[in-house]
Design a protein around this motif. Structure first.
Motif, mmCIF file in Angstrom:
data_model
loop_
_atom_site.group_PDB
_atom_site.id
_atom_site.type_symbol
_atom_site.label_atom_id
_atom_site.label_comp_id
_atom_site.label_asym_id
_atom_site.label_seq_id
_atom_site.Cartn_x
_atom_site.Cartn_y
_atom_site.Cartn_z
ATOM 1 N N TYR A 73 26.444 -20.042 -19.021
ATOM 2 C CA TYR A 73 26.842 -21.407 -18.657
ATOM 3 C C TYR A 73 26.986 -21.526 -17.144
ATOM 4 O O TYR A 73 27.367 -20.566 -16.474
ATOM 5 C CB TYR A 73 28.199 -21.776 -19.274
ATOM 6 C CG TYR A 73 28.223 -21.947 -20.767
ATOM 7 C CD1 TYR A 73 28.085 -23.201 -21.354
ATOM 8 C CD2 TYR A 73 28.422 -20.854 -21.607
ATOM 9 C CE1 TYR A 73 28.138 -23.368 -22.728
ATOM 10 C CE2 TYR A 73 28.472 -21.002 -22.979
ATOM 11 C CZ TYR A 73 28.333 -22.266 -23.536
ATOM 12 O OH TYR A 73 28.383 -22.415 -24.900
ATOM 13 N N ASP A 83 31.031 -22.338 -10.885
ATOM 14 C CA ASP A 83 31.340 -21.155 -11.687
ATOM 15 C C ASP A 83 30.143 -20.791 -12.562
ATOM 16 O O ASP A 83 29.365 -21.664 -12.976
ATOM 17 C CB ASP A 83 32.550 -21.397 -12.596
ATOM 18 C CG ASP A 83 33.802 -21.762 -11.831
ATOM 19 O OD1 ASP A 83 34.555 -20.836 -11.487
ATOM 20 O OD2 ASP A 83 34.019 -22.961 -11.580
ATOM 21 N N ARG A 89 29.046 -24.192 -14.432
ATOM 22 C CA ARG A 89 29.925 -25.359 -14.273
ATOM 23 C C ARG A 89 29.427 -26.157 -13.074
ATOM 24 O O ARG A 89 29.513 -25.702 -11.931
ATOM 25 C CB ARG A 89 31.384 -24.936 -14.066
ATOM 26 C CG ARG A 89 32.339 -26.141 -14.072
ATOM 27 C CD ARG A 89 33.791 -25.726 -13.911
ATOM 28 N NE ARG A 89 34.305 -24.983 -15.040
ATOM 29 C CZ ARG A 89 34.730 -25.521 -16.182
ATOM 30 N NH1 ARG A 89 34.683 -26.834 -16.342
ATOM 31 N NH2 ARG A 89 35.187 -24.767 -17.144
ATOM 32 N N LYS A 137 31.642 -29.896 -15.094
ATOM 33 C CA LYS A 137 31.266 -29.825 -16.503
ATOM 34 C C LYS A 137 30.509 -28.529 -16.784
ATOM 35 O O LYS A 137 29.616 -28.145 -16.022
ATOM 36 C CB LYS A 137 30.377 -31.026 -16.883
ATOM 37 C CG LYS A 137 31.030 -32.381 -16.661
ATOM 38 C CD LYS A 137 32.215 -32.593 -17.583
ATOM 39 C CE LYS A 137 32.820 -33.979 -17.382
ATOM 40 N NZ LYS A 137 33.995 -34.204 -18.245
ATOM 41 N N LEU A 138 30.855 -27.876 -17.907
ATOM 42 C CA LEU A 138 30.148 -26.665 -18.310
ATOM 43 C C LEU A 138 28.841 -27.042 -18.993
ATOM 44 O O LEU A 138 28.838 -27.805 -19.967
ATOM 45 C CB LEU A 138 31.008 -25.839 -19.268
ATOM 46 C CG LEU A 138 31.965 -24.822 -18.646
ATOM 47 C CD1 LEU A 138 32.756 -24.117 -19.748
ATOM 48 C CD2 LEU A 138 31.217 -23.792 -17.815
ATOM 49 N N HIS A 157 29.551 -18.659 -16.193
ATOM 50 C CA HIS A 157 30.194 -18.043 -17.348
ATOM 51 C C HIS A 157 29.162 -17.219 -18.113
ATOM 52 O O HIS A 157 28.115 -17.749 -18.512
ATOM 53 C CB HIS A 157 30.773 -19.109 -18.288
ATOM 54 C CG HIS A 157 31.975 -19.810 -17.739
ATOM 55 N ND1 HIS A 157 33.205 -19.779 -18.372
ATOM 56 C CD2 HIS A 157 32.157 -20.545 -16.619
ATOM 57 C CE1 HIS A 157 34.081 -20.471 -17.660
ATOM 58 N NE2 HIS A 157 33.456 -20.959 -16.596
#
Length: 579
Positions: A232, A219, A234, A238-239, A221
């Protein structure tokens, strides 16, 4: 087959162009002469290449495990008369990196190393792929000299060096289109739409997405804050904060995302969803966009769905040998209900797809109802659920039952109606595979009962439950023995003689100590005695005690075994197994 491996730029200057090329010699012939492969192995690889004409012979040989990457690189280097470079030992200056835009380097998997005698030296995995070299030569106005490196080393180096983007260029191009509150108004909305189509913003978003692909992120962000925009990724669940962009970039960046995601670019007060498809080096990656208005501007999450990562065979999920036998026994049943449970992001969908791929071998009619359809599957009729059109899991499932299926996959059981229909389908001769959001195997049973499924019905249909988590894998490059905390060991029932491992942190794992993830699971196969307890509506505590007596291995026990084999760390296992 020996070749000098270059480990620094001084070495490179000395050996470049020293080796005479062999343009008329085929890669397979070089590997044969070096006795790396024989004639029969080469013929097998050539047959694969004939079926997949777009794939390089060296990559096919590696995939067939007939050679390794280094052997292919050395052979290609001999063919083209170029040196092999070990990238992890070379430091590249910011001036050299500035010559090549991040999106171009990532798109063509090229890495600039330095400038020697007026020529730009670039590392590539495939010297025959001249398109990127030609683009780079045109852009830099320099003669480009190629050297060989492995695809993995280039990818790691790109992730290391191109972690920052040309933000200032993008800022200057969009700043005029921004109003004080970060939202377009009147004519300025038109300016932002125009700026979203300009090259700097396009390049910025491309670089952000391609960085996520290179880093194997699931992902992205993009979060607006008071003073800036936080970016960010992922990675392995973990972000990780990548960097902060200037606040003035947000409106144009979000508008660009809306354009490629087929969303309403003029809507800024309601949430929106969209999707797009990225094709990179013959890999297809689906992008799912979620745009959410916040007090500081529109927040964006981009989910990357990599078909190769999401479509795994059962053997590669992380099941032990014994668990694989149990799972295959469960899904060989002609009818009944198999549940996969766990929190969001625990890999339930990947497991469901792996189960479907196993069931496909029986040549049965398979239908699925999903929200959304994450991966396209051959020989499976997939029905997407769209609530806005009046289609729900329950309504779609009713229609599926009239379509003469043998196997039905329900993406998720969310409500009483779906739970009841799925159970009745399992009772009337269908194998039903589905997922639930629960923490363990027994909780799935109580959740189904709470949804209104009658105990006698569930006891007659439930075949088994797989409760799973994803744990990070200790980095192989910086793996080291970790001392066991005596209090923790005593709490977990360990005698202190067991050796566990952790990752020290290195450039390969970006100093996290972990690289990649694997699954741990708690597997409950329902026996006649256990089904009898379900039918009597016994409480969760009694059901769990009975499952343990029948030999069920808990999440924690599975995790401890994984940590004991050095695959993950003890801390990671304990953090995800809710102990």
């Amino acid at each position: 087959m020996r070749q000098h491996i270059v480990r620094n730029l001084g070495d490179l200057r000395a050996v470049i162009r020293r080796t005479a090329p062999q343009p008329n010699t085929c890669l397979g012939e070089i590997l044969q002469r070096a006795r790396v492969i024989d004639t029969q192995q080469l013929q097998v690889a050539l047959a694969h290449q004939h079926r997949d004409s777009g794939k390089h012979l060296g990559r096919i040989l590696v995939e067939l495990k007939l050679v390794n990457e280094e052997q292919v690189n050395v052979a290609l280097a001999q063919k083209f008369g170029i040196p092999v470079v070990k990238l992890e030992d070379i430091e590249i200056t910011p001036e050299v990196l500035a010559r090549v835009p991040a999106d171009l380097a990532i798109q063509y998997n090229l890495l600039p190393l330095g400038q020697i005698d007026g020529r730009l030296v670039v590392a590539t995995e495939n010297p025959m792929d001249t398109k990127g070299i030609e683009v780079l030569g045109f852009l830099t106005n320099l003669k480009v000299e190629t050297v060989m490196s492995s695809a993995r080393e280039i990818t790691l180096a790109l992730s290391k060096y191109y972690s920052k983007f040309d933000e200032h260029e993008a800022m200057e191009d969009v700043r005029l289109g921004v109003v004080s509150d970060g939202m377009p108004a009147g004519e300025s909305g038109h300016l932002i739409e125009q700026s979203a189509k300009r090259k700097p913003i396009v390049r910025l978003l491309n670089a952000i997405v391609l960085q996520a692909v290179v880093r194997n992120a699931s992902d992205i962000h993009i979060r607006p804050q008071i003073a800036g925009v936080a970016l960010y990724y992922r990675i392995d669940g973990k972000l990780l904060l990548s960097r902060t962009l200037h606040k003035s970039l947000l409106p144009s960046l979000v508008s660009r995302i809306k354009i490629i995601g087929h969303m309403n670019i003029a809507e800024h007060r309601l949430p929106q969803d969209g999707n797009a498809r990225l094709v990179r080096r013959n890999k297809v990656i689906d992008l799912r966009f979620s745009v959410l208005p916040t007090v500081y501007g529109e927040s964006v999450v981009i989910r990357l769905l990599n078909r190769e990562a999401g479509m795994k065979p059962l053997e590669r999920l992380g099941f032990s040998t014994g668990q694989q036998v149990q799972v295959r026994r469960m899904i060989k049943r002609p009818h009944g209900l198999v549940l996969v449970t766990g929190p969001t992001g625990s890999g339930k969908t990947t497991t469901l797809y792996a189960l479907i791929n196993e069931v496909k071998k029986r040549n049965v009619h398979i239908l699925s109802v999903e929200d959304p359809v994450e991966y396209d599957m051959e020989d499976v009729e997939q029905v997407p659920v769209a609530n806005v059109k009046g289609c729900t899991f329950a309504s779609a499932l009713r229609h599926l039952l009239r379509h003469d299926p043998d196997v039905i996959m329900v993406g998720e059981i969310r409500d009483e109606e779906t739970a009841r229909i799925a159970n009745r389908a399992a009772l009337t001769g269908h194998l039903v595979l589905s997922s639930l959001h629960t923490n363990d195997t027994v909780s799935s049973i109580t959740r189904m009962l709470d949804m209104g499924v009658e105990p006698y019905l569930l006891s007659a249909t439930l075949i088994g439950v797989i409760a799973q988590r994803l744990v990070r894998v200790v980095c192989a490059r910086c793996k080291e023995a970790a001392p066991l905390n005596h209090d923790a060991g005593r709490h977990l029932g360990l005698d202190g003689s067991q050796v566990f491992y952790r990752g020290r942190g290195c450039s390969f794992c970006r100093n996290t100590g972990y690289r990649g993830r694997t699954m741990i699971c708690e597997l409950l196969e329902v026996s006649p005695a256990f089904a009898h307890l379900i039918g009597r509506g016994r409480p969760a505590r009694e059901l769990r005690e009975a499952a343990l007596k029948e030999g069920m291995i808990t999440l924690l026990q599975t995790g401890l075994a994984v940590a004991g084999h050095g695959i993950s760390s003890l801390e990671e296992v304990c953090s995800v197994s809710d102990q």
